[in-house]
Structure formats: structure tokens, C-alpha cells
Design an enzyme around this catalytic site. Structure first.
Site: not given
Ligand SMILES: NC(=O)c1ccc[n+]([C@@H]2O[C@H](COP(=O)([O-])OP(=O)(O)OC[C@H]3O[C@@H](n4cnc5c(N)ncnc54)[C@H](O)[C@@H]3O)[C@@H](O)[C@H]2O)c1
Length: 259
Positions: A69, A149, A162, A166
């Protein structure tokens, strides 16, 4: 290893001999980064809250997987001990684990929900950097990549927590780039636009990703939702010697959305 969206011959040796740790590497963007880094020659370690805990690495879609975590200092310290025991050192740290915010009016947001977003998205950057800095410095060629982000520079109504998390991630990236330059640890970020991962559902009150992709894509000047592999491509550049003197930047991978 099948690499969706990448020609197999593209980058077979760019990260040869390096060890990379990817948080959140079980799903979405983190998984695509872990896959591309492994295909580029790196030894990959994945840390994710969804993996089971234990003394040995867990079964994981790519690389060796450890439960962590990233918002909890004891959990991050345990991870650092486990990774140190493998004896492979650490050259690249990708802080990708994160949580979304379902669009919330500020007066109905709870302190618990605010704190969770800040802890997973920002406190984690501090904890992971603190506990993995020794091997990154020892590498002599260390790289940290924080997944931030576009809302960190172009916030959205209903996403105050959020967006704040970011923006803080971007500022943390810049401050650490200055602080760690003398140690030859480069610190960069990536601002993905809306990316087709399970997280999109979390931004959309639990609606299916396939239902909401079209509305996100319509806000992107290039007309396409971002793919996880698009973000992984930028991460590979930042992790490699192609970016030898690049530090303190955040690259927008957003089809022009932030302009
Ligand atoms: N998907 C989007 O549109 C988007 C856009 C901009 C930025 N992001 C950022 O990209 C990153 C990845 O997002 P994603 O879209 O691949 O999401 P996702 O939900 O597919 O993957 C997130 C992963 O983080 C893990 N996770 C969550 N909380 C955790 C914790 N406390 N400790 C360890 N692991 C943890 C989850 O189990 C999961 O495997 C994030 O930081 C997100 O904010 C996503």
C-alpha cells in the site's frame, strides 16, 4: 510476451541491465509500462495493493510482484526491504499507483475521501522516493517517473481533491528534480489525458469504461482516447539514456487536450 500496440522490434535493449519498480503495475497504465520496460530489457518489479502479501514475490501479469500500500509507510518500508534482498539494486522507480475521484460537489466530500486521494496520489510519492532513494543514488543513473495528470494543470469541476493531488504530484516532481540532480537521479512526470483503463469507470460513478470512452474521446483534439501504451512510450523515453539530461519535466500525453 504480447505487447499490444507496440511493434515487437521497437525497443529490445533500451533498458538492458536496469531494474525497474512500477507501483500500480497490475492494471492499466502501470501494467503497460511494466510490459514495455520488460520487453525493453529491464528486470521489472511490480508493487500493488491488489497483490497478496508474503515473504516471496507473488504471481503477477509481468515481472515479480509484491503487495504494497504505497500510502502506508510501514508497507513501503517492507517493500524496500524485500526488493533490497533480491540484490538487483534499483535504477528506475515509476510511481503509477493512484485512485480517482468520482465527481463530487465540494460540500458533500468527506474528509476521509479527501485524505485517501491525497495519501495514495501524493504522500506515496514522498514515501516511495524516501525509501528507495539509497539504491537509486547507488545506480549512478537513477530515474524516477511520477504519473501525474492533465487535471494537475487543467483542473475540472467536481474533481477538487484529484486535481489538487495531481498538481501536488507535478510540484513534487519539480522540487525533487532540483534536489536530486546532484545525485544523478532524474525526476520527471507524465500527464496522461483520459486513458482507457478501469480507472475511467471510477471517474464516472461506476459506469462501464466502454460506455464512457466516447464522451472522454470527444474532449480530445486528436479525437482518440489515450491508450495505456501511449503513456508507456513516454515513460520508456524518460527512463532511458535518450533522456540523459532531461529532469523536472512533465510530458503531456493527451492528444492536445491541455493546449
Ligand atoms: N486513466 C486515466 O484516465 C488517467 C488519466 C491521468 C492520470 N491517470 C493516473 O495514472 C495512474 C494509473 O491509473 P490507471 O488509469 O492505470 O488506473 P488503474 O485503476 O487501472 O490502476 C491503478 C493501479 O493502482 C493500484 N493501487 C491503487 N491504490 C493503491 C495503493 N494504495 N497502493 C498500491 N497500489 C495501489 C490498483 O490496485 C491498480 O492496480 C494513476 O496515478 C492515475 O491517477 C489516469
Amino acid at each position: 510476451m504480447t505487447l499490444p500496440d507496440f511493434p515487437a522490434h521497437l525497443t529490445p535493449t533500451l533498458l538492458q541491465g536496469r531494474t525497474a519498480l512500477v507501483s500500480g503495475g497490475v492494471s492499466g497504465i502501470g501494467l503497460a509500462i511494466a510490459q514495455l520496460f520488460e520487453a525493453s530489457g529491464a528486470k521489472v518489479v511490480v508493487a500493488d495493493i491488489s497483490l497478496l502479501g508474503g515473504e516471496a514475490p507473488q504471481s503477477c501479469p509481468v515481472g515479480s510482484g509484491w503487495h504494497c500500500d504505497v500510502s502506508d509507510e510501514a508497507s513501503v518500508a517492507d517493500l524496500a526491504k524485500s526488493v533490497a534482498k533480491t540484490g538487483n539494486g534499483l535504477d528506475i522507480l515509476v510511481n503509477c499507483a493512484g485512485v480517482p475521484q468520482s465527481s463530487t460537489a465540494i460540500e458533500t466530500m468527506t474528509v476521509e475521501a479527501w485524505d485517501r486521494i491525497m495519501n495514495v496520489n501524493v504522500r506515496s510519492l514522498f514515501l516511495m522516493t524516501k525509501h528507495f532513494l539509497a539504491p537509486l543514488k547507488a545506480s549512478g543513473n537513477g530515474a524516477i517517473i511520477n504519473i501525474c495528470s492533465t487535471v494537475g494543470v487543467r483542473p475540472k469541476a467536481g474533481l477538487a481533491a484529484y486535481s489538487a493531488s495531481k498538481a501536488a504530484a507535478i510540484a513534487t516532481t519539480q522540487a525533487l528534480a532540483l534536489e536530486l540532480a546532484k545525485d544523478r537521479v532524474r525526476v520527471n512526470g507524465i500527464n496522461p489525458g483520459a486513458t482507457e483503463t478501469p480507472m475511467l469507470s471510477g471517474f464516472s460513478h461506476g459506469r462501464e469504461v466502454q460506455e464512457v470512452v466516447g464522451s472522454f474521446a470527444s474532449q480530445i483534439p486528436m479525437g482518440e482516447i489515450i491508450r495505456p501504451s501511449d503513456v508507456a512510450g513516454a515513460a520508456l523515453y524518460l527512463a532511458s539514456d535518450l533522456a540523459r539530461l532531461v529532469t523536472g519535466v512533465t510530458i503531456n500525453v493527451d492528444g492536445g487536450r491541455t493546449v
